[in-house]
Scaffold this motif. Structure first.
Motif, PDB file in Angstrom:
ATOM      1  N   THR A   1       0.160  10.865  -0.674  1.00 33.16           N
ATOM      2  CA  THR A   1       0.391  12.259  -0.308  1.00 33.16           C
ATOM      3  C   THR A   1       1.691  12.454   0.469  1.00 33.16           C
ATOM      4  O   THR A   1       2.146  13.582   0.605  1.00 33.16           O
ATOM      5  CB  THR A   1      -0.766  12.809   0.538  1.00 33.16           C
ATOM      6  OG1 THR A   1      -0.948  11.957   1.656  1.00 33.16           O
ATOM      7  CG2 THR A   1      -2.045  12.880  -0.263  1.00 33.16           C
ATOM      8  N   TRP A   2       2.270  11.378   1.006  1.00 30.70           N
ATOM      9  CA  TRP A   2       3.547  11.492   1.721  1.00 30.70           C
ATOM     10  C   TRP A   2       4.721  11.150   0.823  1.00 30.70           C
ATOM     11  O   TRP A   2       5.845  11.555   1.093  1.00 30.70           O
ATOM     12  CB  TRP A   2       3.573  10.574   2.950  1.00 30.70           C
ATOM     13  CG  TRP A   2       2.742  11.049   4.101  1.00 30.70           C
ATOM     14  CD1 TRP A   2       1.790  12.032   4.072  1.00 30.70           C
ATOM     15  CD2 TRP A   2       2.787  10.581   5.440  1.00 30.70           C
ATOM     16  NE1 TRP A   2       1.238  12.180   5.311  1.00 30.70           N
ATOM     17  CE2 TRP A   2       1.822  11.309   6.165  1.00 30.70           C
ATOM     18  CE3 TRP A   2       3.540   9.607   6.088  1.00 30.70           C
ATOM     19  CZ2 TRP A   2       1.606  11.086   7.537  1.00 30.70           C
ATOM     20  CZ3 TRP A   2       3.321   9.388   7.432  1.00 30.70           C
ATOM     21  CH2 TRP A   2       2.359  10.129   8.152  1.00 30.70           C
TER      22      TRP A   2
ATOM     23  N   PHE B   1       1.120   5.374   0.310  1.00 25.93           N
ATOM     24  CA  PHE B   1       0.394   6.529   0.809  1.00 25.93           C
ATOM     25  C   PHE B   1       0.846   7.735  -0.017  1.00 25.93           C
ATOM     26  O   PHE B   1       1.883   8.336   0.246  1.00 25.93           O
ATOM     27  CB  PHE B   1       0.711   6.687   2.298  1.00 25.93           C
ATOM     28  CG  PHE B   1      -0.122   7.706   3.005  1.00 25.93           C
ATOM     29  CD1 PHE B   1      -1.444   7.908   2.669  1.00 25.93           C
ATOM     30  CD2 PHE B   1       0.420   8.463   4.022  1.00 25.93           C
ATOM     31  CE1 PHE B   1      -2.213   8.851   3.317  1.00 25.93           C
ATOM     32  CE2 PHE B   1      -0.339   9.407   4.685  1.00 25.93           C
ATOM     33  CZ  PHE B   1      -1.661   9.599   4.335  1.00 25.93           C
TER      34      PHE B   1
ATOM     35  N   LYS C   1       7.508  11.143  -1.974  1.00 29.92           N
ATOM     36  CA  LYS C   1       8.142  12.181  -2.780  1.00 29.92           C
ATOM     37  C   LYS C   1       8.729  11.598  -4.068  1.00 29.92           C
ATOM     38  O   LYS C   1       9.386  12.314  -4.820  1.00 29.92           O
ATOM     39  CB  LYS C   1       9.252  12.866  -1.972  1.00 29.92           C
ATOM     40  CG  LYS C   1       8.794  13.508  -0.676  1.00 29.92           C
ATOM     41  CD  LYS C   1       9.840  14.473  -0.130  1.00 29.92           C
ATOM     42  CE  LYS C   1       9.597  14.820   1.321  1.00 29.92           C
ATOM     43  NZ  LYS C   1      10.450  14.046   2.233  1.00 29.92           N
TER      44      LYS C   1
ATOM     45  N   VAL D   1       0.857  -1.182   0.000  1.00 27.81           N
ATOM     46  CA  VAL D   1       0.000   0.000   0.000  1.00 27.81           C
ATOM     47  C   VAL D   1       0.894   1.234   0.000  1.00 27.81           C
ATOM     48  O   VAL D   1       1.812   1.338   0.812  1.00 27.81           O
ATOM     49  CB  VAL D   1      -0.909   0.023   1.255  1.00 27.81           C
ATOM     50  CG1 VAL D   1      -1.892   1.177   1.165  1.00 27.81           C
ATOM     51  CG2 VAL D   1      -1.633  -1.294   1.410  1.00 27.81           C
TER      52      VAL D   1
ATOM     53  N   CYS E   1      11.657   3.116   3.255  1.00 29.94           N
ATOM     54  CA  CYS E   1      11.007   4.305   2.707  1.00 29.94           C
ATOM     55  C   CYS E   1      11.339   5.514   3.587  1.00 29.94           C
ATOM     56  O   CYS E   1      10.964   5.554   4.753  1.00 29.94           O
ATOM     57  CB  CYS E   1       9.495   4.127   2.627  1.00 29.94           C
ATOM     58  SG  CYS E   1       8.704   5.629   2.015  1.00 29.94           S
ATOM     59  N   PRO E   2      12.040   6.533   3.059  1.00 31.85           N
ATOM     60  CA  PRO E   2      12.402   7.684   3.889  1.00 31.85           C
ATOM     61  C   PRO E   2      11.195   8.532   4.282  1.00 31.85           C
ATOM     62  O   PRO E   2      11.288   9.330   5.197  1.00 31.85           O
ATOM     63  CB  PRO E   2      13.343   8.500   2.993  1.00 31.85           C
ATOM     64  CG  PRO E   2      13.702   7.615   1.870  1.00 31.85           C
ATOM     65  CD  PRO E   2      12.588   6.650   1.703  1.00 31.85           C
ATOM     66  N   ASP E   3      10.091   8.377   3.580  1.00 39.78           N
ATOM     67  CA  ASP E   3       8.905   9.179   3.856  1.00 39.78           C
ATOM     68  C   ASP E   3       7.851   8.407   4.643  1.00 39.78           C
ATOM     69  O   ASP E   3       6.767   8.942   4.873  1.00 39.78           O
ATOM     70  CB  ASP E   3       8.310   9.669   2.531  1.00 39.78           C
ATOM     71  CG  ASP E   3       9.305  10.489   1.745  1.00 39.78           C
ATOM     72  OD1 ASP E   3       9.988  11.309   2.364  1.00 39.78           O
ATOM     73  OD2 ASP E   3       9.406  10.298   0.525  1.00 39.78           O
ATOM     74  N   LEU E   4       8.149   7.184   5.026  1.00 39.18           N
ATOM     75  CA  LEU E   4       7.212   6.293   5.726  1.00 39.18           C
ATOM     76  C   LEU E   4       5.883   6.212   4.977  1.00 39.18           C
ATOM     77  O   LEU E   4       4.814   6.224   5.561  1.00 39.18           O
ATOM     78  CB  LEU E   4       6.998   6.736   7.179  1.00 39.18           C
ATOM     79  CG  LEU E   4       8.185   6.526   8.112  1.00 39.18           C
ATOM     80  CD1 LEU E   4       9.114   7.726   8.097  1.00 39.18           C
ATOM     81  CD2 LEU E   4       7.735   6.281   9.532  1.00 39.18           C
ATOM     82  N   ALA E   5       5.975   6.154   3.651  1.00 38.10           N
ATOM     83  CA  ALA E   5       4.790   6.261   2.812  1.00 38.10           C
ATOM     84  C   ALA E   5       4.405   4.936   2.178  1.00 38.10           C
ATOM     85  O   ALA E   5       3.611   4.918   1.246  1.00 38.10           O
ATOM     86  CB  ALA E   5       5.026   7.303   1.724  1.00 38.10           C
ATOM     87  N   ILE E   6       4.981   3.840   2.651  1.00 41.32           N
ATOM     88  CA  ILE E   6       4.663   2.546   2.035  1.00 41.32           C
ATOM     89  C   ILE E   6       4.541   1.497   3.138  1.00 41.32           C
ATOM     90  O   ILE E   6       5.269   1.536   4.120  1.00 41.32           O
ATOM     91  CB  ILE E   6       5.733   2.191   0.970  1.00 41.32           C
ATOM     92  CG1 ILE E   6       5.294   1.028   0.091  1.00 41.32           C
ATOM     93  CG2 ILE E   6       7.063   1.893   1.595  1.00 41.32           C
ATOM     94  CD1 ILE E   6       6.097   0.953  -1.186  1.00 41.32           C
ATOM     95  N   VAL E   7       3.576   0.605   2.993  1.00 38.01           N
ATOM     96  CA  VAL E   7       3.338  -0.442   3.980  1.00 38.01           C
ATOM     97  C   VAL E   7       3.133  -1.749   3.234  1.00 38.01           C
ATOM     98  O   VAL E   7       2.476  -1.769   2.197  1.00 38.01           O
ATOM     99  CB  VAL E   7       2.077  -0.148   4.821  1.00 38.01           C
ATOM    100  CG1 VAL E   7       1.846  -1.252   5.830  1.00 38.01           C
ATOM    101  CG2 VAL E   7       2.187   1.169   5.523  1.00 38.01           C
TER     102      VAL E   7
ATOM    103  N   ASP F   1       9.098  -1.108   2.859  1.00 39.45           N
ATOM    104  CA  ASP F   1       8.567  -0.324   3.980  1.00 39.45           C
ATOM    105  C   ASP F   1       9.601  -0.087   5.074  1.00 39.45           C
ATOM    106  O   ASP F   1       9.453   0.859   5.844  1.00 39.45           O
ATOM    107  CB  ASP F   1       7.232  -0.876   4.515  1.00 39.45           C
ATOM    108  CG  ASP F   1       7.334  -2.219   5.176  1.00 39.45           C
ATOM    109  OD1 ASP F   1       8.425  -2.786   5.189  1.00 39.45           O
ATOM    110  OD2 ASP F   1       6.301  -2.709   5.676  1.00 39.45           O
TER     111      ASP F   1
END
Lengths: 287, 81
Positions: B24-25, B22, B27, B20, B67-73, B64
């Motif tokens: 909007t987070w 995310f 980049k 998954v 990910c430097p933006d914590l935008a993937i799980v 996950d």
């Protein structure tokens, strides 16, 4: 997707501070998620953790973390953390610093915190440069690399962060890279569990300044270089001495138990109170 | 040494995790796309990662954890054995 689906979201100020400020692909975010995984695995309550930082790209990290946090002045993160540890010894105090923050401006705090063996967990994110201010060379910029203040190549040899901390007296010293994120969170977990000054050096990269000035490519290329240029401690011992300076050696370099500073200080307080109590009693008996 | 009492089924086909993103987070740095060992992800024309081969996910969690933006799980899926 709902924010409940990610285990890290419980530890983030996710409603107002995201997306984070770091450049696309920056390794500092990887260190932050490794720290969250380590704290989650230990099972610490959010109120029992304090995260302190100084200034710089790495200094932004406590902004995103939902613990007790302090964003302090440049280089003084360890000084503020020492004060906090004295006032609240039961807290797990984690100090996040960049390489310039920890070793240049805060170099004296760094060696003396290690010498005292005060129970702090220091995480130094080493990206070899001052990223936020435009790429000035830092105490860990490799010899010969270009920086904004070293356009013809850096002539200063870099500090070996782990060896410096171990020589100064830290109880736990380990190094890993942001490519080895699972190993990194294991080391951070061990460092937090250690009662004494513990240091984890997280080798990262700055593709925006260091990478551009040294033609090292985008974040993906610099990440691949971390993968290819790093070896474990056991593998490094088999290398020829001439090859060793070119590789990043990962592993735990020191793990020993020494008396912790705040415990020793409490002992002094008890002794002083005992002496004072005895003198009060003897003064009362004489009168 | 335990005796083998039953035959093992053939290697499991199909995904072991659900990726998954995310949006909007994210980049769009491309680390997850570049380092995914089975090629689950690809960059779209706006250089944002999309899931192109969900069936190939082995739930190794490289994306996950990095990910430097914590935008993937990666949500592990129950695998029938």
């Amino acid at each position: 997707m709902s924010k409940d689906e990610h285990s890290a979201y419980n530890y983030l100020r996710h409603t107002k501070k995201f997306p984070n400020v770091w450049c696309s692909g920056c390794g500092i975010g990887i260190v932050m998620s490794a720290l969250i995984r380590a704290i989650d695995r230990i099972g610490l309550a959010k109120d029992d953790v304090a995260v302190i930082s100084g200034i710089g790209c790495t200094g932004r990290m406590p902004v995103y973390l939902d613990f007790n946090t302090m964003h302090t002045t440049h280089g003084r993160a360890l000084a503020f953390a020492t004060g906090l540890k004295f006032a609240r010894p039961e807290l797990k105090v984690i100090v996040i610093m960049g390489d310039g923050d920890a070793l240049a401006i805060g170099g004296n705090h760094f060696i003396h915190a290690a010498r005292r063996n005060i129970g702090l967990t220091a995480i130094v994110v080493n990206n070899s440069i001052y990223g936020m201010t435009g790429g000035q060379h830092s105490p860990t910029t490799p010899l010969g690399s270009r920086a904004a203040t070293a356009p013809y190549g850096n002539i200063e040899p870099p500090f070996p962060v782990c060896e410096l901390a171990a020589a100064a007296g830290a109880a736990y010293v380990a190094r890993s890279t942001v490519y080895h994120a699972v190993e990194l969170d294991r080391y951070i977990e061990q460092a937090i569990r250690k009662n004494g000054f513990s240091l984890v050096e997280a080798v990262s990269y700055c593709h925006t300044t260091f990478g551009r000035m040294n033609k090292l490519g985008p974040a993906v290329e610099m990440m691949r270089r971390l993968k290819e240029n790093s070896v474990t401690k056991a593998a490094a011992e088999k290398l020829a001495p001439s090859e060793r300076p070119d590789v990043i050696v990962r592993g735990v370099f020191r793990d020993e138990d020494r008396p912790e500073y705040t415990a020793l200080y409490d002992e002094v307080v008890r002794r002083a109170q005992g002496a004072a109590g005895a003198s009060v009693r003897s003064a009362g008996g004489a009168g | 040494m335990p005796a083998i009492t039953e035959a093992r089924p053939a290697a499991h086909k199909g995904p072991r995790g659900r990726v998954v993103i995310f949006g909007t987070w994210c980049k769009g740095c491309g680390l997850c796309v570049e380092f995914c060992p089975t090629g689950v992800l690809a960059l779209d024309q706006d250089s944002h990662p999309i899931v192109v081969a969900p069936e190939k996910c082995t739930a190794c969690h490289w994306c996950d954890t990095h990910c430097p933006d914590l935008a993937i799980v990666v949500q592990p899926l129950e695998v029938a054995r």
